[in-house]
Design a protein around this motif. Structure first.
Motif, PDB file in Angstrom:
ATOM      1  N   GLU B   7       0.832  -1.204   0.000  1.00  0.00           N
ATOM      2  CA  GLU B   7       0.000   0.000   0.000  1.00  0.00           C
ATOM      3  C   GLU B   7       0.870   1.260   0.000  1.00  0.00           C
ATOM      4  N   GLU B   8       1.966   1.209   0.764  1.00  0.00           N
ATOM      5  CA  GLU B   8       2.839   2.377   0.839  1.00  0.00           C
ATOM      6  C   GLU B   8       3.565   2.607  -0.488  1.00  0.00           C
ATOM      7  N   MET B  11       1.206   4.230  -2.797  1.00  0.00           N
ATOM      8  CA  MET B  11       1.071   5.654  -2.449  1.00  0.00           C
ATOM      9  C   MET B  11       2.231   6.458  -3.030  1.00  0.00           C
ATOM     10  N   ILE B  12       3.439   5.904  -2.858  1.00  0.00           N
ATOM     11  CA  ILE B  12       4.646   6.582  -3.339  1.00  0.00           C
ATOM     12  C   ILE B  12       4.576   6.743  -4.858  1.00  0.00           C
ATOM     13  N   GLU B  14       1.921   6.700  -6.819  1.00  0.00           N
ATOM     14  CA  GLU B  14       0.837   7.603  -7.229  1.00  0.00           C
ATOM     15  C   GLU B  14       1.193   9.070  -7.001  1.00  0.00           C
ATOM     16  N   LEU B  15       1.839   9.319  -5.864  1.00  0.00           N
ATOM     17  CA  LEU B  15       2.186  10.708  -5.559  1.00  0.00           C
ATOM     18  C   LEU B  15       3.272  11.206  -6.515  1.00  0.00           C
ATOM     19  N   ARG B  18       1.718  11.979  -9.735  1.00  0.00           N
ATOM     20  CA  ARG B  18       0.985  13.243  -9.722  1.00  0.00           C
ATOM     21  C   ARG B  18       1.934  14.436  -9.905  1.00  0.00           C
ATOM     22  N   GLU B  22       1.489  16.832 -13.022  1.00  0.00           N
ATOM     23  CA  GLU B  22       1.007  18.187 -12.743  1.00  0.00           C
ATOM     24  C   GLU B  22       2.124  19.232 -12.722  1.00  0.00           C
ATOM     25  N   LYS B  23       3.284  18.826 -12.223  1.00  0.00           N
ATOM     26  CA  LYS B  23       4.333  19.833 -12.018  1.00  0.00           C
ATOM     27  C   LYS B  23       5.478  19.734 -13.033  1.00  0.00           C
ATOM     28  N   SER B  48       6.338  16.456  -0.166  1.00  0.00           N
ATOM     29  CA  SER B  48       5.545  15.224  -0.241  1.00  0.00           C
ATOM     30  C   SER B  48       6.230  14.050   0.454  1.00  0.00           C
ATOM     31  N   ASP B  49       7.377  14.292   1.078  1.00  0.00           N
ATOM     32  CA  ASP B  49       8.158  13.255   1.791  1.00  0.00           C
ATOM     33  C   ASP B  49       8.852  12.274   0.855  1.00  0.00           C
ATOM     34  N   LEU B  50       8.937  12.593  -0.445  1.00  0.00           N
ATOM     35  CA  LEU B  50       9.502  11.606  -1.372  1.00  0.00           C
ATOM     36  C   LEU B  50      11.036  11.603  -1.386  1.00  0.00           C
TER      37      LEU B  50
END
Lengths: 264, 384
Positions: B7-8, B11-12, B14-15, B18, B22-23, B48-50
């Protein structure tokens, strides 16, 4: 400062489809998102909290599934999420919605500022924010593009107008509705997302907030939608090109030919 | 394809996707043309903590490994392989500290890197020491409580932009490969400066510069591991970061396929979209097959490494070779599908083709990787 942000679930598309029989928005089969203008409201709330301390609570009225969307706001810095969910709330117009939200907010206790997006992208009414303020008997400012100063019992903000902005001072608590010029909403963080996963959204019913069911949902909604349509725009605009001098000349000729002015 | 991410990890991914969409995507060509370093994008990654996905939680990271790093690099590279390199190059500069740093060194450097406050870089290559790293001329001489560094490192990713540099220098010429040592050098240390910014074919948003050491004195405690361990530090680090290059290649290839596929549906010739022509369909299918095969290999290699496996050189080299050769082939085909438009900067694929080339060259050319693979095969056979 205790900040409450009102959010609404809307269909995640620019092409809102209308059910022709009931004249209401078709929500089935369309991905639900948080109303984009509410994202700016959330960001502004979180920024104020980061400066002054306190907490940000999001509140929404909707079906139980909306809780999943509210959880996502935890990932961008919101502290608590509250969902008003009850069959009695179904079919609410802006009046019944603002009534339910006002009762929900009263049930939450003390607050300094309520922030809403300027309008929702589905209904586009822009009425719930101001109406909510009236129900709570507190002042409001719409279309806020910047908060110049905020402190205990006082806010000074810039209200976007067609030809500039107004500076408005209000005592707190108050309601503001914000426009997209106010900030750039942050992206979620992984740590925030992990926190969101563990967060429970508080779900409150009409009874929980002591709402009069006759004033909620379809029963409490005087609005009846007879027809939904996109108004026709009959304005024909012609862009005049060229240097400023050429443009002025062409414009003058045009106005003369249309007899809006006379040559001397 | 379902790669059964946790799951984590999901999340990583997907973020990072994004941020890419987007950026990065809207500014990629501008950064490429101007050769602009993506400080603002790093800020998004940090918030975003990445930045710390591969750094232990006790140093402020997310506690992931090579796989988490690769997932971020892949997604960012889909939008821009050059911008992604600010992140990936920092991983390359940080792994020596993660793998060989003392507790004090980790405490000192990892939290700021995990928070995205500082970038890192790795200094191995020199003008006369590329594939043959044993030819390193930079020296480090112990003088009291300090090492004194002299020499010039070449083509260093994040050069000038990073704050923390891990550098390989010769401490004992007579000991050959065992005469090298690894050091941490901070930007701003007297005697440490940067040469000109290279004007590159691709990955132009990335900064590539010389590191110049002129009697640069660094505290003795900046030595990583022990004297003589430099070569091992470098090799163990590269074993873990090659999947990062592979992920970069994978992302570039994916971006190119997406662009080619979209274009093939929109471009009308002979009254039909070009996607209806079998010649184009087969190209698209081959691109997709190779990308999926590369992804399966890269992901599995990352999992193999993160499982704590000891011998990872061969697998890591295989992932890098396969993904980078795939990226080159796929981006060339993408340009071909877009035809004349593909050759223009107005469309993203010409940049992807330029960006793809480096993945076959750096962190060990694909020829050197094949040497590594073959030597391991022979070693395995003779040990049976």
């Amino acid at each position: 400062m205790n900040i409450i942000v009102c959010v609404k679930q809307v269909p995640g598309t620019n092409e809102v489809k209308i059910n022709k029989e009931t004249n209401t928005i078709i929500r089935e089969g369309v991905e639900a998102i948080i109303n984009p203008f509410d994202e700016y409201a959330i960001e502004e709330g979180v920024r104020i909290k980061e400066k002054t301390g306190g907490k940000v609570t999001v509140i929404s009225m909707g079906i139980p599934k909306v809780a999943d969307l509210l959880k996502e706001t935890i990932a961008v810095g919101v502290d608590e999420a509250v969902l008003l969910s009850d069959r009695a709330f179904a079919g609410a117009d802006t009046l019944a919605t603002s009534y339910a939200l006002s009762m929900g907010i009263k049930a939450l206790g003390e607050y300094d500022l309520i922030i809403c997006g300027k309008q929702a992208t589905d209904g586009d009414t822009a009425q719930v924010g101001p109406s909510l303020a009236e129900k709570l008997n507190i002042p409001h400012t719409t279309y806020v593009r910047k908060i110049e100063e905020i402190k205990d019992g006082y806010i000074r903000c810039q209200r976007l107008t067609d030809d500039g902005y107004e500076v408005i001072e209000m005592p707190l608590p108050a309601v503001i509705t914000v426009v997209k010029e106010i900030n750039e909403p942050r992206l979620p963080s992984i740590k925030g997302k992990l926190k969101a996963k563990k967060t429970e959204v508080k779900i409150l019913t009409a009874d929980d907030i002591g709402a009069d069911k006759d004033r909620c949902g379809l029963k409490g909604s005087p609005t009846q939608v007879i027809k939904t349509f996109v108004p026709e725009h009959n304005v024909v605009a012609e862009m005049i090109e060229g240097t400023a001098e050429e443009q002025a000349k062409k414009l003058a000729q045009k106005l003369l030919s249309m007899q809006f002015m006379k040559a001397r | 394809m379902n790669y059964f991410l946790t799951e984590e990890q999901q999340m990583i991914k997907e973020l990072a996707a994004r941020i890419a969409d987007e950026k990065i995507a809207p500014v990629a060509i501008e950064y490429d043309i101007e050769g602009k370093f993506p400080h603002d994008i790093i800020k998004y990654l940090a918030d975003s903590d990445l930045c710390g996905v591969y750094i232990e939680e006790k140093y402020g990271g997310l506690g992931g490994g090579v796989f988490e790093m690769a997932l971020v690099v892949e997604e960012l590279s889909r939008a821009c392989g050059g911008i992604a390199l600010a992140f990936a190059g920092t991983g390359l500069g940080t792994f020596p500290i993660i793998l060989f740093g003392s507790e004090e060194q980790k405490q000192k450097y990892l939290p700021d890197i995990a928070a995205g406050k500082k970038l890192a870089a790795f200094g191995l290559t020199e003008a006369n020491a590329g594939s043959d790293a044993a030819g390193i001329q930079t020296t480090a001489v112990l003088d009291g409580d300090h090492y004194v560094l002299n020499g010039t490192k070449q083509w260093i990713t994040n050069g000038g932009e990073a704050d923390v540099y891990t550098v390989i220098a010769c401490t004992n010429r007579e000991k050959g490969a065992r005469g090298f040592s690894a050091f941490i050098v901070e930007k701003g240390t007297p005697g440490f400066s940067f040469g000109k910014k290279e004007d590159k074919m691709g990955i132009r948003a990335s900064s590539t510069r010389e590191l110049i050491f002129e009697n640069c004195r660094i505290p003795k405690e900046n030595l990583l591991a022990r004297e003589g361990m430099g070569f091992i530090v470098a090799m163990k680090t590269l074993d873990r970061t090659r999947p990062g290059v592979a992920a970069q290649a994978l992302g570039i290839a994916t971006g190119a396929l997406n662009a080619a596929l979209k274009y093939s549906r929109e471009r009308i010739q002979f009254n039909q979209p070009i996607s209806s022509f079998q010649a184009v369909q087969h190209m698209l299918a081959d691109m997709a097959i190779q990308i999926e095969a590369a992804r399966a290999l890269v992901y599995q290699t990352c999992r193999h490494i993160d499982s704590g496996a000891k011998n990872i050189s061969k697998e890591s080299a295989m992932a890098k070779v396969f993904a980078s050769d795939t990226a080159m082939k796929v981006t060339i085909d993408a340009v071909q599908i877009l035809g004349g438009y593909g050759y223009m900067k107005e469309y993203p694929v010409e940049k992807m083709m330029r960006d793809a080339k480096i993945t076959q060259i750096y962190e060990g050319t694909n020829q050197i990787q094949r040497n590594v693979i073959a030597l391991e095969l022979i070693k395995e056979l003779s040990s049976k």
